[in-house]
Design an enzyme around this catalytic site. Structure first.
Site, PDB file in Angstrom:
ATOM      1  N   ARG A 239       0.725  -1.285   0.153  1.00  0.00           N
ATOM      2  CA  ARG A 239      -0.165   0.154  -0.312  1.00  0.00           C
ATOM      3  C   ARG A 239       0.660   0.958  -0.027  1.00  0.00           C
ATOM      4  NH1 ARG A 239      -3.449  -2.980  -1.825  1.00  0.00           N
ATOM      5  NH2 ARG A 239      -5.210  -3.177  -1.401  1.00  0.00           N
ATOM      6  N   GLU A 268      -2.635   8.041  -3.671  1.00  0.00           N
ATOM      7  CA  GLU A 268      -3.257   7.485  -5.107  1.00  0.00           C
ATOM      8  C   GLU A 268      -4.759   7.957  -5.545  1.00  0.00           C
ATOM      9  OE1 GLU A 268      -3.657   3.098  -5.587  1.00  0.00           O
ATOM     10  OE2 GLU A 268      -1.634   2.901  -4.695  1.00  0.00           O
ATOM     11  N   HIS A 287      -1.839   0.958 -10.009  1.00  0.00           N
ATOM     12  CA  HIS A 287      -2.211  -0.236  -8.988  1.00  0.00           C
ATOM     13  C   HIS A 287      -2.586  -1.675  -9.513  1.00  0.00           C
ATOM     14  CE1 HIS A 287      -4.305  -0.474  -4.537  1.00  0.00           C
ATOM     15  NE2 HIS A 287      -3.589  -2.238  -5.056  1.00  0.00           N
TER      16      HIS A 287
END
Length: 323
Positions: A239, A268, A287
């Site tokens: 993450r 993000e 991602h």
């Protein structure tokens, strides 16, 4: 409104993932549960109607207003590995069992990590630049063999990374909460600053494959990045907030590390004006390491088996249960 207006054995909510239609997930479940009813709630109205009586529900998200309509919910099979986006407190209050998609991502993310490491070892990005310029000129490269790879997080993804590193002749260090459990690496250390930083000082490739927790938030900070060898490479498939973004920008600018491969960032999406976009030795993917055409099939293997167990016995042990 949905596939069925009667109470389904399994209800699939409408949100898909990775741009793959949710119908493929419902089909994969039906193929594995031919003797059960699998309904797909394809609209918001169908979700509101069908979830009222459903006991076993699966999907990417379950927002609280929809949860409050679920009068008989016993299991929510989350279609992601992470469950931090769910109303966990309310699910716990209601006594709803929650499972996740742990293990589904192992092969694809393992390959993503390995590809990222080979890109830096063989400096493919330099070759790409010279090809664009039609420039036939040799350049120096390295080997992955003989490197030390530190893998933070030894769950399904960390295990998959280690499995794929096995033929490459590398030394591996694992980092986990309970190092006494051992693991698939040559040695295992905990998150305490001393052992962790000592591992970093010997690391050529630092792979982050851990969940985001109080312990791992900001784990790779300025101190960690300075401790790494200047030839070290950071690979983050965990993450974004596991890494201090400002410190990483400084590290790349100041050559504290050789480079980074980031599938996740903080924030993000990464803002367009963030300097990380412009470094040749930083590879950013949106991602995307979790994408695989096998996602729904692997997920359906777990969810269908659990649905069968739950249908036979509501107190049965469920695979990947997290709540």
């Amino acid at each position: 409104m949905g596939d069925s207006h009667s109470k389904p054995d399994v209800l699939v909510l409408r949100k898909g993932t990775h741009g793959v239609p949710i119908e493929q997930y419902a089909t994969a479940l039906r193929n594995r549960l031919s003797d059960r009813t699998v309904s797909l709630a394809r609209t918001p109205a169908a979700e509101r109607e069908l979830i009222r009586d459903a006991e076993y529900v699966t999907g990417m998200v379950l927002e609280e207003p929809l949860l409050e309509r679920a009068e008989n919910l016993g299991v929510f099979a989350c279609a992601y590995a992470g469950t931090g986006h769910l109303p966990v407190d309310r699910l716990e209050q209601r006594g709803v069992a929650v499972t996740n998609a742990s293990g589904v991502h192992g092969p694809n993310i393992g390959e993503h990590v390995l590809g990222s490491m080979l890109r830096f070892a063989r400096r493919f990005y330099v070759g790409n630049r010279r090809q664009r310029r039609r420039e036939w000129r040799h350049y120096q490269v390295a080997e992955l063999q003989g490197s030390t790879v530190t893998v933070v997080g030894l769950g399904a993804i960390g295990q998959a990374v280690c499995d794929r590193l096995e033929p490459f002749g590398v030394e591996t260090i694992g980092v986990r909460y309970t190092p006494e459990k051992g693991g698939p690496t040559d040695e295992v250390v905990g998150f305490e600053e001393g052992p962790f930083h000592e591992a970093l000082a010997r690391t050529d490739y630092l792979v982050l494959a851990c969940p985001l927790t109080e312990t791992t938030r900001g784990l790779v900070d300025r101190d960690a990045l300075v401790t790494l060898d200047p030839e070290a490479v950071l690979v983050n498939v965990a993450r974004g907030p596991v890494v201090d973004t400002e410190a990483l920008v400084e590290a790349v600018r100041s050559s504290w590390i050789r480079g980074a491969a980031l599938d996740v960032t903080d924030p993000e999406p990464l803002p367009e004006d963030n300097p990380l976009w412009n470094f040749e030795n930083v590879r950013i993917t949106p991602h995307n390491a979790g994408h695989t055409p096998k996602y729904y099939d692997r997920l359906a293997d777990i969810v269908a088996e659990n649905a069968r167990r739950y249908g036979d016995d509501s107190d049965a042990m469920l695979e990947n249960r997290v709540l």
